[in-house]
Write an enzyme that holds these catalytic residues in place. Structure first.
Site, mmCIF file in Angstrom:
data_model
loop_
_atom_site.group_PDB
_atom_site.id
_atom_site.type_symbol
_atom_site.label_atom_id
_atom_site.label_comp_id
_atom_site.label_asym_id
_atom_site.label_seq_id
_atom_site.Cartn_x
_atom_site.Cartn_y
_atom_site.Cartn_z
ATOM 1 N N LEU A 261 35.665 36.571 37.122
ATOM 2 C CA LEU A 261 36.884 37.265 37.532
ATOM 3 C C LEU A 261 37.747 37.660 36.348
ATOM 4 C CD1 LEU A 261 38.026 35.428 40.797
ATOM 5 C CD2 LEU A 261 37.281 37.791 40.561
ATOM 6 N N PHE A 403 41.986 43.818 45.343
ATOM 7 C CA PHE A 403 40.751 43.467 44.618
ATOM 8 C C PHE A 403 41.010 42.432 43.523
ATOM 9 C CE2 PHE A 403 38.077 47.637 45.014
ATOM 10 C CZ PHE A 403 37.433 47.134 46.114
ATOM 11 N N GLU A 404 39.968 41.655 43.218
ATOM 12 C CA GLU A 404 39.975 40.736 42.066
ATOM 13 C C GLU A 404 41.157 39.761 42.113
ATOM 14 O OE1 GLU A 404 37.450 40.707 40.184
ATOM 15 O OE2 GLU A 404 36.588 42.712 40.179
ATOM 16 N N GLY A 405 41.526 39.345 43.307
ATOM 17 C CA GLY A 405 42.702 38.499 43.475
ATOM 18 C C GLY A 405 43.926 39.376 43.679
#
Length: 595
Positions: A261, A403-405
């Site tokens: 991530l 997205f992505e957290g």
């Protein structure tokens, strides 16, 4: 790429200054790197843009065909070692390629899911046998990868996953049962990175091939934007996976998920940057073409302000992305020199700058939202029409804040990671924070010798903004101690202060370095950009600081901190209107984003 300069540690920008000569600027990209970037732009223009409507309608095999073409062009192999069919190029080149495809609407979603979370877990955590089997085919595009982490009940709380894995009696397979959702590329991917809990508790990664019995898929999701990307649920019903397909160590799946991530977040910022430049160019072209009251609307101050502000925010986040990218690369080289393996070195470098990756994910996605929103406004009624390009750009931008957290999670993470580094002794925050407290209690020194040179005043402002961050964060730590994690509003205030300060500093450093090489006159409008961004950053830091102080303390302590914040955010008035007009004039003359 030769590495000579030294980087600060991750998060250290808050307490230390960076020399302008030590940052990387986009002007330093080599001819080879620029050619790779241009290849990406050409691919998007010729292969993707003409197919957007068909992609949005999920024409069978279309996205998969585009992915194969991209693989054949070598776009998937930028960061892949040569022994697996890649080019083994540096991290900033990978970011530049990601930026290059960023204007392709749904395509960069499929691209990023494949080249990032679809491939890198195997490259960085797989056995040599796993790498030899999967990476070459994923690099050429013969196979496409997907990443199965999110479940109906676990999104940001990834470790709350319910999917289970049970070892068979003969010890040769694991049987997986569960459900994954929002899986990008699920409609055509060949290889899935699936996370499950062995015995209900050991969070572990597995490599699952598409034709494995028991692996089934839901229908394509109906989404607000990025409609052309494949997003489906993935169902696992007694899916037997060979024990050789366990990815990494049993019970250490979180290391795969969280380390990947870090890289994904800064790459998402780079993709947003590419989309920003495309949307800004569309905005300029339309403003030059659209005539009202017998004049192109680009002649009007209200439109010029919008065009200029798009450029200011794009240029600023670009400065920060490639500054951080080079910091990651330099740290990777240092770790390699210390004897670490290639995979461990890059993961370690990305982990070191996880704070910056999280901050840039926030800034990049929010800049894109701003740019596309203003693009719709510049187009007016046509911006709301699906027959014009801003409709799709606007809808497609929104997912990037999730997205992505989510951006909320990334704001909280950025501050949490800084504080944890301080607690571990990796970052000396307490000393500088105490110095700021002492300064608040002291009589101001009015006889300080003024520095001279380009951005002397602005650098002093950046120093003061860092003091404001230390003052507010230090107060929060002292007041809440171990319960600070529950004060999410305050943590997000501190994050906003840090993000704007880092990006403002990055922009100043970029312009200072390039002006030293080309002369201040050649960088006149870039100097305007840096000053406009900083002026706005000061206001944001002030507002976030006031909100945090008001929610933490009262009485004399509140008055003292408020006076300190006022001192640290006091700047001379700046004529941003004229600066924005100069910035816009260059855009309008060139009829595209030019910075």
């Amino acid at each position: 790429m030769e590495v000579t300069q030294k980087s600060l540690k991750g998060g250290e920008f808050i307490i230390k200054e960076t020399n302008a000569q030590d940052v990387f600027t986009p002007a330093e990209f080599s001819e080879e790197q620029r050619m790779m970037h241009q290849t990406c732009l050409d691919f998007i223009a010729s292969e993707v843009q003409p197919l957007l409507e068909r992609l949005d309608n999920h024409e069978e095999g279309l996205m998969e065909d585009l992915m194969k073409k991209a693989g054949e062009l070598g776009l998937f192999g930028v960061s892949i070692p040569e022994q697996y069919g890649g080019y083994d190029m540096d991290f900033n080149t990978a970011l530049l390629v990601t930026e290059g495809v960023g204007g392709g609407h749904s395509f960069p979603v499929a691209f990023a899911a494949h080249t990032g979370i679809g491939m890198l877990p195997i490259l960085y955590f797989g056995t040599e046998e796993q790498k030899q089997k999967y990476i070459p085919k994923l690099t050429t595009g013969e196979w496409v990868g997907a990443y199965c982490l999110t479940e109906p009940g676990s999104g940001s709380d990834a470790l709350g996953a319910k999917t289970k894995a049970v070892l068979t009696e003969d010890g040769e397979h694991y049987v997986l049962n569960g459900q994954k959702m929002w899986i990008t590329n699920a409609g055509f991917a060949h290889v899935f990175i699936v996370f499950a809990k062995i015995d209900g508790e050991k969070f572990t990664g597995f490599i699952v091939e598409r034709d494995t019995p028991g692996l089934t898929f839901g229908n394509e999701e109906h989404k607000m934007g990025i409609k052309g990307s494949s997003t489906r649920q993935v169902f696992l019903s007694d899916v037997k996976v060979p024990k050789e397909n366990v990815l990494g160590e049993i019970g250490k799946g979180h290391l795969i998920a969280f380390n990947i991530l870090n890289i994904g977040r800064i790459k998402l910022a780079a993709a947003c940057l590419g989309a920003c430049k495309m949307a800004a160019t569309l905005s300029v072209k339309y403003a030059n073409e659209r005539v009202q009251f017998n004049l192109p609307i680009s002649k009007f101050g209200a439109i010029r302000q919008k065009l200029a502000e798009q450029a200011v925010r794009i240029y600023a986040v670009e400065s920060a992305i490639y500054r951080a990218g080079m910091d990651i690369y330099r740290t990777e080289q240092e770790l390699l020199a210390q004897g670490q393996g290639a995979n461990e070195a890059l993961l370690g470098a990305a982990r070191e700058f996880a704070v910056e990756c999280a901050m840039l994910k926030v800034e990049g996605s929010e800049v894109l939202d701003f740019v596309t929103d203003e693009g719709v406004q510049i187009y007016g009624g046509y911006g709301f029409s699906a027959d014009y390009p801003m409709d799709r750009a606007y809808r497609d931008s929104r997912i990037n804040r999730i997205f992505e957290g989510t951006n909320e999670i990334n704001r909280l993470l950025s501050v949490d990671m800084i504080l944890k580094k301080a607690m571990k002794g990796e970052l000396d925050l307490m000393g500088p924070a105490q110095d700021v407290q002492n300064e608040l209690m002291a009589i101001p020194d009015f006889n300080v010798e003024e520095e001279t040179g380009l951005f002397a005043a602005e650098k002093k402002t950046i120093q003061k903004l860092k003091k404001a961050i230390l003052m507010v964060a230090g107060t929060a730590v002292q007041k809440y101690m171990n319960s600070l994690a529950k004060e999410q509003e305050i943590l997000m205030n501190i994050a906003d202060m840090a993000i704007k300060t880092y990006v403002a500093e990055s922009t100043l450093l970029r312009v200072e370095k390039e002006a030293a090489e080309k002369g201040e006159e050649a960088l006149a409008t870039q100097i305007d950009i840096a000053r406009v961004y900083l002026a706005d950053a000061v206001d944001i830091v002030n507002k976030a600081g006031k909100d945090a102080i008001a929610s933490m303390v009262e009485g004399d302590e509140q008055r003292l901190l408020s006076l300190g914040l006022k001192r640290f955010t006091k700047v001379d008035l700046f004529n941003a209107k004229e600066a924005r007009r100069r910035i816009a004039a260059k855009l309008i003359e060139a009829n595209e984003y030019v910075y």
